[in-house]
Write a protein that holds these residues in place. Structure first.
Motif, PDB file in Angstrom:
ATOM      1  N   GLU A   1     -51.132  10.572 -74.632  1.00  0.00           N
ATOM      2  CA  GLU A   1     -52.574  10.611 -74.904  1.00  0.00           C
ATOM      3  C   GLU A   1     -53.176  11.725 -74.054  1.00  0.00           C
TER       4      GLU A   1
ATOM      5  N   ASP B   1     -56.427  12.453 -73.678  1.00  0.00           N
ATOM      6  CA  ASP B   1     -57.717  12.150 -73.056  1.00  0.00           C
ATOM      7  C   ASP B   1     -57.436  11.402 -71.746  1.00  0.00           C
TER       8      ASP B   1
ATOM      9  N   PRO C   1     -59.228   9.999 -69.189  1.00  0.00           N
ATOM     10  CA  PRO C   1     -59.782   8.678 -68.857  1.00  0.00           C
ATOM     11  C   PRO C   1     -59.139   7.556 -69.673  1.00  0.00           C
ATOM     12  N   LEU C   2     -58.944   7.806 -70.974  1.00  0.00           N
ATOM     13  CA  LEU C   2     -58.337   6.765 -71.804  1.00  0.00           C
ATOM     14  C   LEU C   2     -56.899   6.512 -71.358  1.00  0.00           C
TER      15      LEU C   2
ATOM     16  N   SER D   1     -55.520   6.958 -68.434  1.00  0.00           N
ATOM     17  CA  SER D   1     -55.417   6.235 -67.162  1.00  0.00           C
ATOM     18  C   SER D   1     -55.828   4.778 -67.345  1.00  0.00           C
ATOM     19  N   GLY D   2     -56.809   4.528 -68.200  1.00  0.00           N
ATOM     20  CA  GLY D   2     -57.214   3.145 -68.478  1.00  0.00           C
ATOM     21  C   GLY D   2     -56.064   2.359 -69.090  1.00  0.00           C
ATOM     22  N   LEU D   3     -55.405   2.974 -70.082  1.00  0.00           N
ATOM     23  CA  LEU D   3     -54.279   2.304 -70.740  1.00  0.00           C
ATOM     24  C   LEU D   3     -53.156   2.040 -69.745  1.00  0.00           C
TER      25      LEU D   3
ATOM     26  N   ASP E   1     -50.812   8.981 -79.398  1.00  0.00           N
ATOM     27  CA  ASP E   1     -52.066   9.451 -80.003  1.00  0.00           C
ATOM     28  C   ASP E   1     -51.736  10.504 -81.061  1.00  0.00           C
TER      29      ASP E   1
ATOM     30  N   GLY F   1     -54.056  12.755 -82.406  1.00  0.00           N
ATOM     31  CA  GLY F   1     -54.800  14.000 -82.180  1.00  0.00           C
ATOM     32  C   GLY F   1     -54.444  14.704 -80.881  1.00  0.00           C
TER      33      GLY F   1
ATOM     34  N   ALA G   1     -58.020   8.519 -83.852  1.00  0.00           N
ATOM     35  CA  ALA G   1     -59.483   8.514 -83.904  1.00  0.00           C
ATOM     36  C   ALA G   1     -59.941   8.698 -85.334  1.00  0.00           C
TER      37      ALA G   1
ATOM     38  N   LYS H   1     -59.151   4.040 -82.800  1.00  0.00           N
ATOM     39  CA  LYS H   1     -59.997   4.045 -81.612  1.00  0.00           C
ATOM     40  C   LYS H   1     -61.452   3.830 -82.006  1.00  0.00           C
TER      41      LYS H   1
END
Lengths: 446, 223
Positions: free
Chosen positions: B7, B9, B11-12, B14-16, B51, B53, B80, B101
């Motif tokens: 991925e 992105d 922030p996404l 690291s969140g995952l 992901d 994209g 997305a 998403k």
């Protein structure tokens, strides 16, 4: 450019046709006129010769004894009055009309003159009398000749007139007929739906309209290219918007899963709710944009039953999260349409029903066909929509007064837009037992 | 379990990573498709979250190379874009599941658990669901380590539901999976088998939910 092609053609054709008519008349008139007048003159000459045979010479003087019966025979004519004048070689008039005009020159022959106020034609004939020659003038009025002129003109002009009128008539209807393919073309374009950006088939069109069609198809191609660009922009916008939203949601949920002081938890909960609302709003705006004419895909065979079955799992989980009993009554419901948009419309109906149901409520999704019309409907046993509000809830961003949910007011507007794009009707009513709300989308015959 | 997140992105990603680490997994993250392909060729991952994209080499291409290299691990595709064709293309290329998403984290972790469970038990002789264990070779079932008597058709229905925990399964799908014996099965008969299974499993906390007018769902076992 507002000139009629037909009037223009007629204006172009009329002068040459008129000129041709005139030339045709002249060309036909003279050659046929000559032998005819020749024959009439010959008749006069014959009369002159007959009269001449009654002139005698006796003792150096001339005698003319035309019996009245003969004179009557000679001067009888159906149309004209016949005059004559007998002149001696010396120039004295011995019989007939002494005022009948002499030839304008010595050559004699045949000539026109005025006599007793009438136009006449005179021939002069020489007859032997004694040693010299008597000259006999025979004249007739012009009635026969005028008739002949009229007849010849009429018979030569008539076919040409018919031809000219026929030409004009053929032009008048020919233009209409010739422009028939254009008329059919404009009908075809008129009947096109605004979403249909396919090139026009030039194969059936007449050769002359090809440049017009090519230009039109070029324009259509540009419009659909613009529409494809818009689609790409939407897809990109969706990506750009959804990915950061996913990150925001991930971190909010992560934070909420940890022990937090109560005020912070409450605030974070608000952030979480707002994130979910924003994400849903973004999805709905994209759906609205995609429902616009020109942005839609080609219609294909879609079975609403299959659409519901494919989404059932996701919807059941949404319903379970709100303790709502989501059930199904699915029969085949084949329609022509855009699978993505139909799924979006049904998802919005189901989402609304779940959202506005009370805990422990029941929501039922139905598909099937009534009287040959495919339909999909969602029924809940929630508070329902009062009669007065039913028209307004379909408007964009309208929310019923006192509504507590997290809705944007776009859900039903999207459903309405998508239904309209499929020629389908929306019916808002009550659920079973006059409780709750039932929204049905009914499609036209496939 | 060892997981790879692809991925771009940050922030996404690291969140995952933190959510899946909290679930007890070892997680690697990359934002580039090329790196994902080379990482998977050197190391073994139990599951990839991919992901679509990505910059340069996109997710479809990464997926195609995984499958071309015979990598068997399940792949959960994130996208997305929600165009139906994208979904179909991802599944055609061998994606095991598909999420648009943004999504709720509990849903993601549930799908990751389901994919891991399926791949671990895939072709394996033993299916475990909370206190329930099925030995598919010996065709014996155990509940809380006690032998559990299951009729042949009850066994077949349970196997179908176990293959799709937390997913709804239509009655038609159950009939198709169970009716291998040449005779017709009515939806009513399925109801009978499910109700027998319920009376045997519910005392141990295993729940089969009825989805009205559709079918059933074996709920995830919650302690």
């Amino acid at each position: 450019m507002a000139r009629s092609l037909r009037a223009h053609l007629l204006r172009l054709l009329l002068p040459p046709i008129a000129a041709l008519l005139a030339v045709g008349a002249v060309v036909a008139y003279y050659p046929s006129m000559e032998p005819a007048t020749e024959a009439y003159n010959q008749a006069l000459v014959d009369i002159g010769i007959a009269i001449g045979s009654y002139v005698h010479t006796k003792d150096q003087s001339y005698a003319f004894d035309l019996p009245p019966a003969v004179e009557q025979v000679l001067r009888t004519d159906r149309y004209d009055t016949i005059y004559y004048r007998v002149l001696t070689p010396e120039g004295g008039t011995i019989a007939g009309e002494p005022d009948l005009p002499l030839a304008p020159d010595a050559s004699g022959g045949s000539y026109d003159a005025l006599f007793k106020g009438q136009r006449i034609h005179i021939v002069s004939v020489l007859a032997p009398c004694g040693v010299g020659e008597c000259s006999i003038l025979v004249a007739e009025t012009n009635v026969k000749r005028a008739r002949l002129t009229r007849d010849i003109l009429f018979s030569s002009l008539m076919p040409q007139m018919v031809l000219a009128v026929a030409t004009l008539v053929i032009v008048w209807f020919g233009v209409k007929r010739g422009l028939g393919p254009l008329a059919r073309l404009s009908e075809e374009i008129k009947e096109r739906s605004p979403r249909d950006l396919h090139p026009i088939d030039a194969a059936a069109a007449p050769e002359e309209t090809r440049p017009l069609l090519a230009a039109l198809n070029g324009l259509l191609e540009q419009v659909s290219e613009a529409s494809r660009n818009q689609q790409r922009f939407l897809a990109n916008a969706a990506h750009q918007l959804r990915t950061p939203l996913a990150g925001l949601q991930a971190h909010t949920e992560l934070a909420l899963s940890q022990p937090l002081p109560e005020p912070v938890r409450a605030q974070l909960d608000q952030v979480h709710q707002a994130t979910i609302r924003t994400a849903r709003l973004a999805n709905q705006l994209l759906a609205l944009a995609r429902a616009e004419p020109g942005a839609r895909g080609d219609p294909s065979h879609v079975n609403l039953k299959g659409v519901v079955e494919a989404e059932a799992d996701a919807w059941v989980h949404q319903a379970l999260a709100r303790d709502v009993d989501l059930g199904f009554e699915l029969e085949p419901a084949p329609v022509q349409g855009d699978a993505f948009l139909l799924r979006e419309a049904l998802a919005n109906l189901v989402h609304n029903a779940i959202e506005y149901s009370t805990r422990g409520g029941r929501v039922t999704v139905r598909t099937g066909a009534r009287d040959g019309n495919a339909f999909a409907e969602v029924e809940d046993d929630g508070p329902g929509i009062p009669l007065a509000e039913r028209g307004r809830v379909l408007e964009r961003f309208y929310r019923m007064p006192g509504t507590s949910g997290t809705g944007s007011g776009l859900g039903l507007a999207i459903v309405r837009e998508i239904a309209a794009g499929h020629g389908a009707g929306i019916e808002l009513g009550e659920g079973a037992g006059s409780k709750g709300c039932r929204v049905a989308i009914t499609f036209p015959h496939a | 379990m060892r997981l790879l997140i692809v991925e771009d992105d940050a922030p996404l990603a690291s969140g995952l990573r933190r959510i899946l680490e909290a679930e007890g997994h070892a997680v690697d993250v990359t934002g580039r498709g090329e790196e994902a392909v080379s990482a998977a060729s050197h190391e073994r991952f139990d599951l990839v979250i991919l992901d679509i994209g990505l910059p340069q080499m996109d997710g479809f291409e990464v997926l195609r190379r995984f499958r071309a290299a015979d990598k068997p691990m399940p792949v959960l595709v994130l996208t997305a874009r929600d165009a139906v064709e994208d979904r179909v293309r991802g599944l055609d290329l061998g994606a095991d599941d598909y999420m648009v998403k943004p999504f709720a984290m509990p849903e993601l972790t549930a799908r990751v658990r389901a994919l891991l469970r399926r791949s671990q038990s895939h072709g394996g002789p033993r299916i475990v669901h909370g206190p329930l264990a099925l030995d598919t070779v010996a065709r014996r079932a155990y509940l809380k380590n006690e032998p559990l008597e299951l009729a042949a058709r009850e066994w077949a229905v349970l196997e179908v539901l176990l293959a799709k925990v937390e997913k709804i399964v239509s009655k038609e799908a159950i009939i198709q999976a169970v009716a291998g014996w040449g005779d017709d099965l009515s939806p009513n008969a399925i109801e009978v088998y499910v109700s027998r299974l319920r009376s045997k499993l519910e005392p141990a906390g295993i729940k089969i939910r009825t989805v009205r007018g559709f079918g059933y769902m074996l709920e995830e076992f919650k302690g």
